[in-house]
Design an enzyme around this catalytic site. Structure first.
Site, PDB file in Angstrom:
ATOM      1  N   GLY A  46    -129.435 -52.863 -62.162  1.00  0.00           N
ATOM      2  CA  GLY A  46    -129.608 -53.931 -61.502  1.00  0.00           C
ATOM      3  C   GLY A  46    -128.961 -55.355 -61.505  1.00  0.00           C
ATOM      4  O   GLY A  46    -129.108 -55.634 -62.654  1.00  0.00           O
ATOM      5  N   GLN A  51    -129.627 -64.179 -61.206  1.00  0.00           N
ATOM      6  CA  GLN A  51    -128.363 -64.190 -62.870  1.00  0.00           C
ATOM      7  C   GLN A  51    -127.212 -65.164 -63.052  1.00  0.00           C
ATOM      8  O   GLN A  51    -126.714 -65.066 -63.483  1.00  0.00           O
ATOM      9  CB  GLN A  51    -129.030 -62.746 -63.077  1.00  0.00           C
ATOM     10  CG  GLN A  51    -130.888 -62.374 -62.706  1.00  0.00           C
ATOM     11  CD  GLN A  51    -130.378 -60.493 -63.343  1.00  0.00           C
ATOM     12  OE1 GLN A  51    -130.714 -59.944 -62.141  1.00  0.00           O
ATOM     13  NE2 GLN A  51    -130.813 -60.930 -65.010  1.00  0.00           N
ATOM     14  N   CYS A  91    -133.751 -56.883 -69.757  1.00  0.00           N
ATOM     15  CA  CYS A  91    -133.878 -57.483 -68.158  1.00  0.00           C
ATOM     16  C   CYS A  91    -132.233 -58.403 -69.107  1.00  0.00           C
ATOM     17  O   CYS A  91    -131.676 -58.982 -70.220  1.00  0.00           O
ATOM     18  CB  CYS A  91    -134.680 -58.363 -68.086  1.00  0.00           C
ATOM     19  SG  CYS A  91    -133.884 -59.888 -67.224  1.00  0.00           S
ATOM     20  N   LEU A  92    -131.125 -57.915 -67.967  1.00  0.00           N
ATOM     21  CA  LEU A  92    -130.085 -58.544 -68.582  1.00  0.00           C
ATOM     22  C   LEU A  92    -130.276 -60.291 -68.620  1.00  0.00           C
ATOM     23  O   LEU A  92    -128.951 -61.120 -69.792  1.00  0.00           O
ATOM     24  CB  LEU A  92    -129.122 -58.841 -67.622  1.00  0.00           C
ATOM     25  CG  LEU A  92    -128.867 -57.125 -67.100  1.00  0.00           C
ATOM     26  CD1 LEU A  92    -127.565 -56.231 -66.305  1.00  0.00           C
ATOM     27  CD2 LEU A  92    -128.251 -56.145 -68.205  1.00  0.00           C
ATOM     28  N   HIS A 133    -138.313 -55.087 -60.302  1.00  0.00           N
ATOM     29  CA  HIS A 133    -138.739 -56.172 -60.958  1.00  0.00           C
ATOM     30  C   HIS A 133    -136.666 -57.030 -60.546  1.00  0.00           C
ATOM     31  O   HIS A 133    -137.317 -58.426 -60.860  1.00  0.00           O
ATOM     32  CB  HIS A 133    -137.453 -54.752 -62.388  1.00  0.00           C
ATOM     33  CG  HIS A 133    -136.439 -56.055 -63.179  1.00  0.00           C
ATOM     34  ND1 HIS A 133    -137.101 -56.009 -64.591  1.00  0.00           N
ATOM     35  CD2 HIS A 133    -135.344 -56.944 -63.509  1.00  0.00           C
ATOM     36  CE1 HIS A 133    -136.294 -57.277 -65.723  1.00  0.00           C
ATOM     37  NE2 HIS A 133    -135.086 -57.244 -64.600  1.00  0.00           N
ATOM     38  N   GLU A 134    -136.334 -56.773 -59.456  1.00  0.00           N
ATOM     39  CA  GLU A 134    -135.215 -57.298 -59.162  1.00  0.00           C
ATOM     40  C   GLU A 134    -135.600 -58.623 -58.253  1.00  0.00           C
ATOM     41  O   GLU A 134    -135.655 -60.142 -58.642  1.00  0.00           O
ATOM     42  CB  GLU A 134    -133.454 -56.923 -58.787  1.00  0.00           C
ATOM     43  CG  GLU A 134    -133.496 -55.737 -59.678  1.00  0.00           C
ATOM     44  CD  GLU A 134    -133.108 -56.420 -60.663  1.00  0.00           C
ATOM     45  OE1 GLU A 134    -132.907 -57.447 -60.783  1.00  0.00           O
ATOM     46  OE2 GLU A 134    -133.153 -55.572 -61.450  1.00  0.00           O
ATOM     47  N   HIS A 137    -136.821 -61.998 -59.467  1.00  0.00           N
ATOM     48  CA  HIS A 137    -135.917 -62.859 -60.089  1.00  0.00           C
ATOM     49  C   HIS A 137    -135.652 -63.551 -59.159  1.00  0.00           C
ATOM     50  O   HIS A 137    -135.768 -64.679 -59.040  1.00  0.00           O
ATOM     51  CB  HIS A 137    -134.372 -62.304 -60.267  1.00  0.00           C
ATOM     52  CG  HIS A 137    -134.454 -61.289 -61.910  1.00  0.00           C
ATOM     53  ND1 HIS A 137    -134.785 -62.311 -63.097  1.00  0.00           N
ATOM     54  CD2 HIS A 137    -133.901 -60.120 -62.384  1.00  0.00           C
ATOM     55  CE1 HIS A 137    -133.846 -61.575 -63.922  1.00  0.00           C
ATOM     56  NE2 HIS A 137    -134.350 -60.460 -63.324  1.00  0.00           N
TER      57      HIS A 137
HETATM   58  O1  K1U Z   1    -132.584 -57.625 -63.493  1.00  0.00           O
HETATM   59  C1  K1U Z   1    -132.077 -56.849 -64.485  1.00  0.00           C
HETATM   60  O2  K1U Z   1    -131.973 -57.630 -65.229  1.00  0.00           O
HETATM   61  C2  K1U Z   1    -131.405 -55.703 -65.201  1.00  0.00           C
HETATM   62  C3  K1U Z   1    -132.126 -54.492 -65.770  1.00  0.00           C
HETATM   63  C4  K1U Z   1    -132.699 -54.539 -64.454  1.00  0.00           C
HETATM   64  C5  K1U Z   1    -134.040 -53.364 -65.124  1.00  0.00           C
HETATM   65  C6  K1U Z   1    -134.267 -52.810 -66.294  1.00  0.00           C
HETATM   66  C7  K1U Z   1    -135.358 -52.051 -66.747  1.00  0.00           C
HETATM   67  C8  K1U Z   1    -136.394 -50.969 -65.697  1.00  0.00           C
HETATM   68  C9  K1U Z   1    -136.295 -52.352 -64.351  1.00  0.00           C
HETATM   69  C10 K1U Z   1    -135.114 -52.386 -63.940  1.00  0.00           C
HETATM   70  C11 K1U Z   1    -131.367 -53.874 -66.578  1.00  0.00           C
HETATM   71  O3  K1U Z   1    -130.380 -53.037 -65.729  1.00  0.00           O
HETATM   72  S1  K1U Z   1    -131.625 -53.984 -68.352  1.00  0.00           S
HETATM   73  C12 K1U Z   1    -130.310 -52.286 -68.110  1.00  0.00           C
HETATM   74  C13 K1U Z   1    -131.241 -51.186 -68.586  1.00  0.00           C
HETATM   75  O4  K1U Z   1    -131.919 -51.464 -68.107  1.00  0.00           O
HETATM   76  C14 K1U Z   1    -130.655 -49.704 -68.373  1.00  0.00           C
HETATM   77  C15 K1U Z   1    -128.613 -50.162 -68.601  1.00  0.00           C
HETATM   78  C16 K1U Z   1    -127.884 -49.254 -68.358  1.00  0.00           C
HETATM   79  C17 K1U Z   1    -128.334 -47.738 -68.286  1.00  0.00           C
HETATM   80  C18 K1U Z   1    -129.872 -47.641 -68.549  1.00  0.00           C
HETATM   81  C19 K1U Z   1    -131.011 -48.706 -68.388  1.00  0.00           C
HETATM   82 ZN    ZN Z   2    -133.506 -59.261 -64.962  1.00  0.00          ZN
END
Ligand code: K1U
Ligand code: ZN
Length: 137
Positions: A46, A51, A91-92, A133-134, A137
């Site tokens: 997401g 972001q 979270c990225l 989560h999004e 943000h």
């Molecule tokens: O909003 C963001 O920072 C993105 C974040 C969102 C998120 C992570 C975990 C649970 C719910 C929502 C990410 O995508 S972090 C990376 C991640 O979780 C992931 C990356 C590659 C494959 C699977 C998961």
């Molecule tokens: Zn995030």
């Protein structure tokens, strides 16, 4: 398409409150495409516009294995919630940190899609976590 820089904690711009999107046009649709490219490259499931330093209520999500189920939420609202689940979230914008977060197990969200059509999304599991989560943000 273009890869966009993702803001990272403790950047104060991450605290900016996003405003509703008022116009869905070709420029916004190009930004949406760039957000998907940025999210896939990160990699993430997401990305919220905040972001990438665009302070409007716009989210892209794809929680599918094959990365072929794009979801765009513009001006999203959660209209129903049910149950609870605890999931380890990353979270990225906060790289390398993971934490258990408890959220609703199921949410129903209403949002405009990339064409301005009102959609109702009934989500559970990871998709429900990601929407919540999004929206945080
Ligand atoms: O909003 C963001 O920072 C993105 C974040 C969102 C998120 C992570 C975990 C649970 C719910 C929502 C990410 O995508 S972090 C990376 C991640 O979780 C992931 C990356 C590659 C494959 C699977 C998961
Ligand atoms: Zn995030």
């Amino acid at each position: 398409m273009a890869l966009l820089p993702i803001l990272e904690f403790p950047d104060d711009r991450l605290r900016t409150v996003a405003k509703p999107v008022e116009r869905i046009d070709a420029d916004l649709q190009r930004l949406i495409d760039d957000m998907f490219e940025t999210m896939y490259a990160a990699p993430g499931v997401g990305l919220a516009a905040t972001q990438i330093d665009y302070h409007f209520q716009l989210i892209v999500i794809d929680v599918s294995e094959e990365k072929n189920e794009r979801l765009v939420l513009i001006n999203p609202r959660i209209v129903e919630t049910e149950g609870s689940q605890t999931c380890q979230e990353g979270c990225l914008s906060v790289p390398t940190i993971f934490a258990d977060v408890t959220r609703a197990e199921r949410v129903v969200a209403e949002a405009l899609d990339r064409n301005g059509e009102l959609r109702r999304i009934d989500a559970s599991g990871l998709l429900a976590v990601c929407i919540q989560h999004e929206m945080d943000h």
